[in-house]
Design a protein around this motif. Sequence first.
Motif, short mmCIF file in Angstrom:
data_model
loop_
_atom_site.label_atom_id
_atom_site.label_comp_id
_atom_site.label_asym_id
_atom_site.label_seq_id
_atom_site.Cartn_x
_atom_site.Cartn_y
_atom_site.Cartn_z
N ARG A 328 7.10 5.75 15.38
CA ARG A 328 6.66 5.71 13.98
C ARG A 328 7.79 5.27 13.05
NH1 ARG A 328 4.26 11.76 14.09
NH2 ARG A 328 6.43 11.99 14.79
N LYS A 329 9.03 5.41 13.50
CA LYS A 329 10.16 5.06 12.64
C LYS A 329 10.08 3.62 12.18
CE LYS A 329 15.22 4.75 12.50
NZ LYS A 329 16.49 5.05 13.19
N ASN A 330 9.79 2.71 13.09
CA ASN A 330 9.81 1.29 12.75
C ASN A 330 8.44 0.73 12.42
OD1 ASN A 330 12.64 0.72 13.03
ND2 ASN A 330 12.37 1.09 15.23
N THR A 331 7.45 1.61 12.28
CA THR A 331 6.16 1.17 11.75
C THR A 331 5.94 1.72 10.34
OG1 THR A 331 5.00 3.02 12.79
CG2 THR A 331 5.14 0.96 14.04
N THR A 332 6.42 2.94 10.11
CA THR A 332 6.37 3.51 8.76
C THR A 332 7.48 2.94 7.89
OG1 THR A 332 5.44 5.56 9.64
CG2 THR A 332 6.42 5.67 7.45
N LEU A 333 8.64 2.71 8.48
CA LEU A 333 9.80 2.15 7.79
C LEU A 333 10.19 0.83 8.46
CD1 LEU A 333 11.94 5.42 7.49
CD2 LEU A 333 10.31 4.49 5.83
N ASN A 372 -6.91 -4.55 3.43
CA ASN A 372 -6.83 -3.44 4.38
C ASN A 372 -7.72 -2.30 3.91
OD1 ASN A 372 -4.86 -4.74 5.89
ND2 ASN A 372 -3.16 -3.66 4.92
N ASN A 373 -8.35 -1.60 4.85
CA ASN A 373 -8.98 -0.33 4.50
C ASN A 373 -7.90 0.67 4.12
OD1 ASN A 373 -11.50 -1.33 5.07
ND2 ASN A 373 -11.91 0.04 6.79
N GLN A 374 -8.23 1.56 3.22
CA GLN A 374 -7.30 2.64 2.88
C GLN A 374 -7.67 3.87 3.70
OE1 GLN A 374 -4.48 2.12 0.81
NE2 GLN A 374 -5.26 0.10 1.39
N LYS A 375 -6.75 4.31 4.53
CA LYS A 375 -7.00 5.43 5.42
C LYS A 375 -6.80 6.73 4.64
CE LYS A 375 -5.81 2.89 9.61
NZ LYS A 375 -7.15 2.85 10.19
N VAL A 376 -7.87 7.48 4.51
CA VAL A 376 -7.85 8.71 3.73
C VAL A 376 -7.64 9.92 4.65
CG1 VAL A 376 -9.14 10.16 2.11
CG2 VAL A 376 -9.30 7.66 1.96
N PHE A 377 -8.42 10.02 5.71
CA PHE A 377 -8.31 11.14 6.65
C PHE A 377 -8.36 10.62 8.08
CE2 PHE A 377 -10.75 13.42 3.12
CZ PHE A 377 -9.61 13.97 2.56
N GLU A 436 4.02 11.84 10.32
CA GLU A 436 2.75 11.27 10.77
C GLU A 436 1.92 10.67 9.64
OE1 GLU A 436 -0.39 10.26 13.37
OE2 GLU A 436 1.62 11.00 13.88
N LEU A 437 1.98 11.26 8.45
CA LEU A 437 0.98 10.96 7.42
C LEU A 437 1.55 10.31 6.17
CD1 LEU A 437 -1.00 14.31 7.75
CD2 LEU A 437 -1.64 12.09 8.72
N TYR A 438 2.83 9.94 6.17
CA TYR A 438 3.36 9.29 4.97
C TYR A 438 2.49 8.08 4.59
CZ TYR A 438 5.97 6.36 1.83
OH TYR A 438 6.32 5.57 0.76
N GLY A 439 2.18 7.97 3.31
CA GLY A 439 1.41 6.84 2.81
C GLY A 439 -0.09 7.01 2.94
N GLU A 440 -0.55 8.21 3.26
CA GLU A 440 -1.99 8.43 3.43
C GLU A 440 -2.55 9.39 2.38
OE1 GLU A 440 -3.29 8.78 7.54
OE2 GLU A 440 -1.48 7.74 8.21
N TYR A 441 -2.01 9.28 1.17
CA TYR A 441 -2.59 9.91 -0.02
C TYR A 441 -2.60 11.43 0.02
CZ TYR A 441 -4.37 5.19 -1.02
OH TYR A 441 -4.49 3.84 -1.28
N GLY A 442 -1.50 12.04 0.41
CA GLY A 442 -1.56 13.49 0.44
C GLY A 442 -0.27 14.25 0.27
#
Length: 500
Positions: A328-333, A372-377, A436-442
């Motif tokens: 996730r390091k190189n996909t989130t950042l 892109n769809n916005q992933k909420v949950f 896991e959830l950075y950038g998913e509105y929470g």
Amino acid sequence: MKPTKIYVLIALAVVVFAVSGCEKFLEEKPQSFLSADNFYQTEAQALSAVNACYLRLYNIYRGDLMMATEYTSDLSYLTNGGVDQSFGMSPSNPGVSDGIWTAAYNGIMICNATLAGIQKSTGIDAEKKPPLIAEAVTLRALYYYILTSMFGDVPYYTSDASASFDALTEVARMGRVNATLIRDSLIADLQKWVPSLPQKKSSEIADNRSGAPLAYMLIGKLALWNKKWNVCVDAMQHLKAIYGALSQYPLTDTWFRYKNRPESIFEVQYAGTLKISNVATQMTPPRATGVAVYDGVTITELGSTTTTFTAATPTDYLMSLYTDADPRKNTTLAYTYNGTWFNRPASNNFTGKPWPGPKFWCLNMNLQQDNNNQKVFRYADALLMLAEAANELDDAATAMSAINEVKARVNPAFALTAYPGKEGFREEMKKERARELYGEYGRKWDLVRWGEFFTRVSATSAAELDMIKTNLRPYHEYYPIPQSEVERSGGILTNEAYNQ
């Protein structure tokens, strides 16, 4: 006016609202929005009205809400000095909250009108009504979840009086209703109607409609806010029965460009030119003029027409949470792409800040049109919620099992081998939610419900950006109700915290 004509009016009105987000719905007065007892003559008409309940989500799940939930947290910030990112908001200058307040209450109004029309209809068979009612109830709960998370205590109503635009002004004069009571009411409503929804994965429901998974997820979210741990556990166990093992869902499916994959619980559907987001403009490295070169790296698949604004900057804290063994390091950042370093992270002897990663990028985006769809949950979120609630109930076995599903999907070596104690587990769960959830509105809403917003943001974002350090106050955990709404209520709505 005949009911069939009213049906046409609601459809037209909703389209206008969907494409005219800058116009405040309380300033419009289509009195025939819903005024007949026999509004819906057929199931198809009722289904169209339920479809309308989704539309205001397009005005909410965009860059504005991302800013209000992620760029004002302990994980990232924006440096362009706006009202929201600098914590300069006030009732008279409420930043993004003005539009979100309006869109959410417009959505609630449509849901209430739809529910009234279905319940009063004599043209729909009784056995056809429950799924339609349940879907509208769930979407109404989503709007209230957004409002209570963002503003705390807010006006609350569920009656068909909201079908009249004039009535909404009267509702505002109710003043704030305790958010805990609102959530309890929503939980009871959802529990009543969730059996009427499709009990299967969201990806298996026709036309990407919401089903039981969204209702269970909202029950869990609302229960966490109210510290009703058993209620959350029960709802998440229902989701486990539907979704099974997390290991069957590829980690790459969490990328926003991959739409409606089996792990998804709820996504806002973006496509075409009318239904577009703008999140990728704030989550992509800066593009050089006229070419597909992003901060020194050629990325052909992103194209040469993408508009990029000031991108979110991750905090040192977020960066510290990832090890090199975490994919996730190189996909989130984004430090590199295809082995080539971006200029910013390569600066100062490769100690510069990374960009938001490819999880958020939109391929061949035309200007600001993020499709892109916005992933909420997602299901991983549900498992981390289960871990949190079970830990609070001293059920270490369930808590460990749930968090380890998330950790083991990333890397089997990451799974916890021993329970670290209640407080130790609580802290690890909070870190895992960030990873896991950075950038998913929470994220900001998590900090607020944990009672840690001010201390965590002070120690992270505020320590890196002077304008946040200067302006940040404890009351910024919630947005102020816009002054225009305060005045519309005749002063019944108030913002006591902002009067300090």
